[in-house]
Design a protein around this motif. Structure first.
Motif, PDB file in Angstrom:
ATOM      1  N   HIS A 149       0.798  -1.224   0.000  1.00 43.58           N
ATOM      2  CA  HIS A 149       0.000   0.000   0.000  1.00 43.58           C
ATOM      3  C   HIS A 149       0.834   1.281   0.000  1.00 43.58           C
ATOM      4  N   LEU A 150       2.135   1.143  -0.205  1.00 42.30           N
ATOM      5  CA  LEU A 150       2.987   2.325  -0.301  1.00 42.30           C
ATOM      6  C   LEU A 150       2.789   2.979  -1.662  1.00 42.30           C
ATOM      7  N   GLY A 151       2.875   4.305  -1.694  1.00 40.14           N
ATOM      8  CA  GLY A 151       2.775   5.025  -2.960  1.00 40.14           C
ATOM      9  C   GLY A 151       1.498   5.839  -3.075  1.00 40.14           C
ATOM     10  N   ASP A 152       1.078   6.051  -4.332  1.00 44.13           N
ATOM     11  CA  ASP A 152      -0.031   6.959  -4.636  1.00 44.13           C
ATOM     12  C   ASP A 152      -1.328   6.213  -4.942  1.00 44.13           C
ATOM     13  N   TRP A 153      -2.421   6.770  -4.414  1.00 41.33           N
ATOM     14  CA  TRP A 153      -3.771   6.228  -4.586  1.00 41.33           C
ATOM     15  C   TRP A 153      -4.698   7.392  -4.906  1.00 41.33           C
ATOM     16  N   ASN A 154      -5.822   7.127  -5.551  1.00 38.65           N
ATOM     17  CA  ASN A 154      -6.838   8.169  -5.726  1.00 38.65           C
ATOM     18  C   ASN A 154      -8.208   7.538  -5.868  1.00 38.65           C
TER      19      ASN A 154
END
Length: 170
Positions: A38-43
């Motif tokens: 779940h590391l990083g970018d989400w939208n």
């Protein structure tokens, strides 16, 4: 010296040598609370409930994560808002420093626990006339393809009511 901000808001001196900085920081400790998946970018879509539980305000939201930090953005009435939750402690005795330009502009210390991919945080704040209200924040990373950030306002004599739901994907 490094300044460490305790969740009570007190500044403590750390004996370890560190770059000069006037910005308080919270020590992270040995645990990584956000899993590697779940590391990083989400939208994804964000809902904000203000008054009517049947009519949330809707906007696009983002989540950016590192091992112990969740940063997020969303909008209300065309104004961008952002927040940051920084975790420390251990899974059974979790601490978090939370700041949110809409909900907690001055910052708030939270406590809680992390079990099986879900972090649950709790805190209280003065709501006027000597009354304490509360916050519950839930971060759910159980689904490898989703990241859920939910917030509840804890109203006296009513209990938790939805405040925010940001349901993000890659």
């Amino acid at each position: 010296t490094l300044l460490v901000l305790s969740l009570s808001g007190d500044l403590m001196q750390d004996d370890a040598a560190a770059p000069d900085s006037a910005t308080p920081v919270m020590k992270a400790g040995p645990h990584q609370f956000i899993p590697d998946t779940h590391l990083g970018d989400w939208n994804g879509p964000n809902r904000l409930w203000m008054m009517d539980p049947d009519e949330p305000s809707r906007s696009e939201g983002t989540i950016m994560t590192t091992g112990n930090v969740v940063q997020y953005t969303w909008s209300y009435e065309d104004k961008k808002h952002e927040g940051k939750i920084e975790f420390a402690g251990q899974p059974g005795a979790l601490r978090a420093a939370w700041v949110d330009t809409f909900h907690a502009a001055e910052g708030q210390g939270l406590h809680g626990f992390a079990v099986d991919g879900v972090m649950r945080l709790f805190g209280t704040y003065p709501a006027g006339d000597g009354v304490e209200w509360g916050w519950q924040i839930e971060i759910d990373t159980r689904d490898r393809e989703a990241f859920a950030l939910k917030m509840f306002n804890v109203v006296p004599t009513v209990g938790p009511v939805p405040a925010v739901a940001l349901l993000a994907a890659r």
